[in-house]
Design a protein around this motif. Structure first.
Motif, PDB file in Angstrom:
ATOM      1  N   LYS A 105      58.309  19.082  68.887  1.00  0.00           N
ATOM      2  CA  LYS A 105      59.504  18.514  69.513  1.00  0.00           C
ATOM      3  C   LYS A 105      60.559  19.610  69.626  1.00  0.00           C
ATOM      4  CE  LYS A 105      58.859  13.895  67.650  1.00  0.00           C
ATOM      5  NZ  LYS A 105      59.421  12.869  66.751  1.00  0.00           N
ATOM      6  N   VAL A 106      61.306  19.587  70.707  1.00  0.00           N
ATOM      7  CA  VAL A 106      62.359  20.591  70.913  1.00  0.00           C
ATOM      8  C   VAL A 106      63.318  20.607  69.726  1.00  0.00           C
ATOM      9  CG1 VAL A 106      64.375  21.184  72.329  1.00  0.00           C
ATOM     10  CG2 VAL A 106      62.210  20.564  73.435  1.00  0.00           C
ATOM     11  N   ASP A 107      63.711  19.430  69.260  1.00  0.00           N
ATOM     12  CA  ASP A 107      64.671  19.352  68.157  1.00  0.00           C
ATOM     13  C   ASP A 107      64.147  19.955  66.857  1.00  0.00           C
ATOM     14  OD1 ASP A 107      66.492  18.115  69.827  1.00  0.00           O
ATOM     15  OD2 ASP A 107      65.992  16.088  69.158  1.00  0.00           O
ATOM     16  N   GLU A 124      69.368  27.653  72.448  1.00  0.00           N
ATOM     17  CA  GLU A 124      69.845  27.277  73.783  1.00  0.00           C
ATOM     18  C   GLU A 124      69.063  26.072  74.300  1.00  0.00           C
ATOM     19  OE1 GLU A 124      72.372  27.953  77.196  1.00  0.00           O
ATOM     20  OE2 GLU A 124      72.464  28.681  75.134  1.00  0.00           O
ATOM     21  N   LEU A 125      67.767  26.050  74.069  1.00  0.00           N
ATOM     22  CA  LEU A 125      66.929  24.941  74.521  1.00  0.00           C
ATOM     23  C   LEU A 125      67.316  23.648  73.813  1.00  0.00           C
ATOM     24  CD1 LEU A 125      64.530  24.167  76.324  1.00  0.00           C
ATOM     25  CD2 LEU A 125      63.029  24.661  74.389  1.00  0.00           C
ATOM     26  N   ILE A 126      67.533  23.702  72.524  1.00  0.00           N
ATOM     27  CA  ILE A 126      67.935  22.507  71.763  1.00  0.00           C
ATOM     28  C   ILE A 126      69.263  21.976  72.303  1.00  0.00           C
ATOM     29  CG2 ILE A 126      68.756  21.718  69.499  1.00  0.00           C
ATOM     30  CD1 ILE A 126      66.610  23.716  68.313  1.00  0.00           C
ATOM     31  N   GLU A 127      70.217  22.879  72.531  1.00  0.00           N
ATOM     32  CA  GLU A 127      71.529  22.465  73.040  1.00  0.00           C
ATOM     33  C   GLU A 127      71.408  21.828  74.425  1.00  0.00           C
ATOM     34  OE1 GLU A 127      75.531  24.669  74.538  1.00  0.00           O
ATOM     35  OE2 GLU A 127      74.673  25.385  72.648  1.00  0.00           O
ATOM     36  N   LYS A 128      70.685  22.482  75.329  1.00  0.00           N
ATOM     37  CA  LYS A 128      70.543  21.976  76.704  1.00  0.00           C
ATOM     38  C   LYS A 128      69.717  20.695  76.732  1.00  0.00           C
ATOM     39  CE  LYS A 128      72.375  25.369  79.307  1.00  0.00           C
ATOM     40  NZ  LYS A 128      73.526  25.778  78.580  1.00  0.00           N
ATOM     41  N   TYR A 129      68.664  20.658  75.928  1.00  0.00           N
ATOM     42  CA  TYR A 129      67.759  19.514  75.924  1.00  0.00           C
ATOM     43  C   TYR A 129      68.469  18.266  75.414  1.00  0.00           C
ATOM     44  CZ  TYR A 129      63.272  17.108  75.471  1.00  0.00           C
ATOM     45  OH  TYR A 129      62.216  16.228  75.599  1.00  0.00           O
ATOM     46  N   SER A 130      69.326  18.432  74.415  1.00  0.00           N
ATOM     47  CA  SER A 130      70.041  17.279  73.863  1.00  0.00           C
ATOM     48  C   SER A 130      71.039  16.717  74.872  1.00  0.00           C
ATOM     49  CB  SER A 130      70.752  17.655  72.558  1.00  0.00           C
ATOM     50  OG  SER A 130      71.784  18.583  72.808  1.00  0.00           O
TER      51      SER A 130
END
Length: 133
Positions: A105-107, A124-130
């Motif tokens: 999972k991204v998180d 960056e992915l966690i921030e954008k994905y959320s």
């Protein structure tokens, strides 16, 4: 010293992302990373990524978009890590450079021992994905 350009794929399948653990005998052995590799000659970044993923994982992906770039200085030199969001319907059966593969999972990305250059991309992915969930 020149900065080595390296591409990596943030490969999505069923809302999970593929990460790969480098074999112990490789540099950064035991660290997890987004799969990819060095850009060769006059290759376009996308061409390089598609080639590397076939070579390392025998995996075909669809590149959706450029995502995020970061420069990291290691003891033996610097790399610019250029990431792309990708998707696949394929299955990874084997890897030439990795001893383990995981769909996560991204998180959960920062719960893994990521290679230092991959950490800013994961953040960056966690921030954008959320923001888009």
């Amino acid at each position: 010293m020149a900065i080595i350009k390296v591409v990596c794929g943030i490969i999505f399948k069923d809302d999970l992302v593929l990460i790969c653990r480098r074999k112990p005998e490789k540099s950064l052995g035991g660290y997890w990373e987004f799969p990819g590799g060095k850009v060769e000659g006059s290759e376009l970044y996308e061409e390089s990524l598609l080639r590397e993923l076939i070579e390392e994982l025998n995996l075909k992906v669809e590149i959706k978009q450029h995502f995020f770039d970061t420069v990291h200085h290691y003891d033996k030199g610097a790399i610019e890590l250029i990431s792309f969001i990708c998707s696949t319907s394929g299955t990874v059966v084997e890897s030439t450079d990795h001893d383990q593969l995981e769909w996560v999972k991204v998180d959960d990305l920062l719960n893994w021992k990521l290679a230092p250059a991959d950490i800013p991309i994961a953040k960056e992915l966690i921030e954008k994905y959320s923001q888009i969930k």
